[in-house]
Design a protein around this motif. Structure first.
Motif, PDB file in Angstrom:
ATOM      1  N   UNK A  86      51.289  43.169  29.549  1.00  0.00           N
ATOM      2  CA  UNK A  86      51.091  44.457  30.061  1.00  0.00           C
ATOM      3  C   UNK A  86      50.567  44.201  31.423  1.00  0.00           C
ATOM      4  N   UNK A  87      51.048  44.959  32.540  1.00  0.00           N
ATOM      5  CA  UNK A  87      49.841  44.813  33.524  1.00  0.00           C
ATOM      6  C   UNK A  87      49.633  46.725  34.430  1.00  0.00           C
ATOM      7  N   UNK A  88      48.005  46.613  34.871  1.00  0.00           N
ATOM      8  CA  UNK A  88      48.156  47.546  36.015  1.00  0.00           C
ATOM      9  C   UNK A  88      46.816  47.226  37.318  1.00  0.00           C
ATOM     10  N   UNK A  89      47.573  46.943  38.525  1.00  0.00           N
ATOM     11  CA  UNK A  89      47.337  46.824  39.321  1.00  0.00           C
ATOM     12  C   UNK A  89      46.256  48.071  39.738  1.00  0.00           C
ATOM     13  N   UNK A  90      45.221  48.272  39.758  1.00  0.00           N
ATOM     14  CA  UNK A  90      44.355  49.526  40.001  1.00  0.00           C
ATOM     15  C   UNK A  90      43.871  49.783  41.615  1.00  0.00           C
ATOM     16  N   UNK A  91      45.404  49.316  42.340  1.00  0.00           N
ATOM     17  CA  UNK A  91      44.974  49.724  43.919  1.00  0.00           C
ATOM     18  C   UNK A  91      46.806  49.623  44.302  1.00  0.00           C
ATOM     19  N   UNK A  92      46.641  50.085  45.179  1.00  0.00           N
ATOM     20  CA  UNK A  92      47.754  50.275  46.078  1.00  0.00           C
ATOM     21  C   UNK A  92      48.103  50.418  47.283  1.00  0.00           C
ATOM     22  N   UNK A  93      49.002  50.471  47.974  1.00  0.00           N
ATOM     23  CA  UNK A  93      48.834  50.520  48.969  1.00  0.00           C
ATOM     24  C   UNK A  93      47.743  50.734  49.995  1.00  0.00           C
ATOM     25  N   UNK A  94      47.541  52.125  49.940  1.00  0.00           N
ATOM     26  CA  UNK A  94      46.587  53.179  50.815  1.00  0.00           C
ATOM     27  C   UNK A  94      45.288  52.128  50.552  1.00  0.00           C
ATOM     28  N   UNK A  95      44.831  51.680  49.150  1.00  0.00           N
ATOM     29  CA  UNK A  95      43.322  51.586  48.157  1.00  0.00           C
ATOM     30  C   UNK A  95      43.235  50.102  48.414  1.00  0.00           C
ATOM     31  N   UNK A  96      44.791  49.549  48.549  1.00  0.00           N
ATOM     32  CA  UNK A  96      43.887  47.898  48.149  1.00  0.00           C
ATOM     33  C   UNK A  96      43.879  46.784  49.855  1.00  0.00           C
ATOM     34  N   UNK A  97      44.269  48.343  51.297  1.00  0.00           N
ATOM     35  CA  UNK A  97      43.713  47.652  52.898  1.00  0.00           C
ATOM     36  C   UNK A  97      41.828  47.689  52.913  1.00  0.00           C
ATOM     37  N   UNK A  98      41.630  48.384  52.056  1.00  0.00           N
ATOM     38  CA  UNK A  98      40.100  48.423  51.759  1.00  0.00           C
ATOM     39  C   UNK A  98      39.737  47.307  51.335  1.00  0.00           C
ATOM     40  N   UNK A  99      40.324  47.074  50.925  1.00  0.00           N
ATOM     41  CA  UNK A  99      39.124  45.440  49.854  1.00  0.00           C
ATOM     42  C   UNK A  99      37.564  45.626  49.911  1.00  0.00           C
TER      43      UNK A  99
END
Ligand SMILES: O=C(O)C(=O)C[C@]1(C(=O)O)C=C[C@@H](O)C=C1
Length: 256
Positions: free
Chosen positions: A89-102
């Motif tokens: 089971x996995x849940x990356x706690x980011x997506x295309x919008x939020x990953x950009x902020x880093x």
């Protein structure tokens, strides 16, 4: 993210026009030949997808879900996938919008559901190598915490959108941040909002706490405010703030 390190095959019912760099679109059967299969489908679509892929999976394959809730998809995977495949089971706690902020090491939730081949540690190390912060958390603990973090964020974002808030020339920093929350959450499909709220067993509790807290805050205004006149009489207003129009709410209401 993975395409820089591995051969990444993607599959979809429709032809995807712009694939991320390094990703190759292939038919379903070919994608399911891979040793590790990531499911990136809507939470509500999981039972249908699992029923479709179950007879096509090879023994020893590792199936990794990426759903934003965990108890429900884990139960579905245990029920519908053959015993011969492993499950993470996995849940990356980011997506295309939020990953950009880093702004910080992006967190990913991982949980070994069935690890007979022992490939869980390999996957963990791979994600660490990609700069992600691994958080091991049971599906139950994830859903409880995510309801009061991601779930409440999406609820507030949708409420703000329902208020038709608009950018403003005099928008404060806080207001601009509220608009960011609204835009980021409402940029996701409505289906994600609905699924996040419907398939996480703790979101009802979160929404009830939200409503109670809203009433509590409203109640902060009532008893004392009754003593304060809605309109400030001209002789109480600061110099230059007298309401000369003879009616209507004065712009200054005694608060700064
Ligand atoms: O980056 C985005 O666009 C997102 O909305 C990502 C987001 C979120 O921030 O809630 C949405 C779904 C995933 O479960 C994880 C994170």
């Amino acid at each position: 993210m993975l395409a820089g390190h591995y051969r990444v095959l993607g599959t979809s019912r429709r032809q995807v026009a712009s694939l991320p760099p390094g990703v190759e679109q292939v038919p379903l059967e070919k994608a399911l030949d891979a040793p590790v299969v990531f499911l990136t489908v809507a939470i509500s679509a999981m039972p249908g997808v699992l029923r479709t892929i179950a007879p096509l999976l090879k023994p020893g394959t590792v199936v990794v879900d990426t759903c934003s809730v965990k108890v429900y998809p884990v139960r579905q995977m245990k029920e519908l996938l053959p015993d011969s495949v492993d499950i993470i089971a996995s849940h990356p706690m980011f997506g295309p919008d939020s990953a950009r902020e880093r702004e910080y090491p992006l967190p990913i939730i991982l949980w070994p559901v069935r690890n007979r081949q022992g490939r869980y540690d390999e996957l963990r190390t791979t994600f660490e190598g990609l700069g992600l912060r691994i958080v091991e958390m049971s599906p139950e603990a994830h859903d409880q915490e995510a309801a009061f973090t991601q779930g409440v964020t999406h609820l507030v974002g949708r409420v703000l959108r329902a208020m038709d808030l608009e950018p403003s020339d005099i928008g404060t920093l806080g207001y601009r941040r509220l608009l960011q929350v609204m835009d980021q959450t409402c940029n996701d499909p409505l289906e994600l909002f609905r699924d996040l709220q419907r398939f996480n067993p703790s979101t009802r509790e979160m929404r009830e706490a939200f409503s109670r807290a809203f009433c509590q805050v409203e109640n902060l205004l009532t008893p004392d405010d009754r003593a304060v006149p809605d309109q400030v009489a001209p002789d109480q207003a600061p110099p230059g703030k007298e309401d000369s129009s003879g009616g209507g709410d004065p712009p200054w209401n005694g608060r700064s």
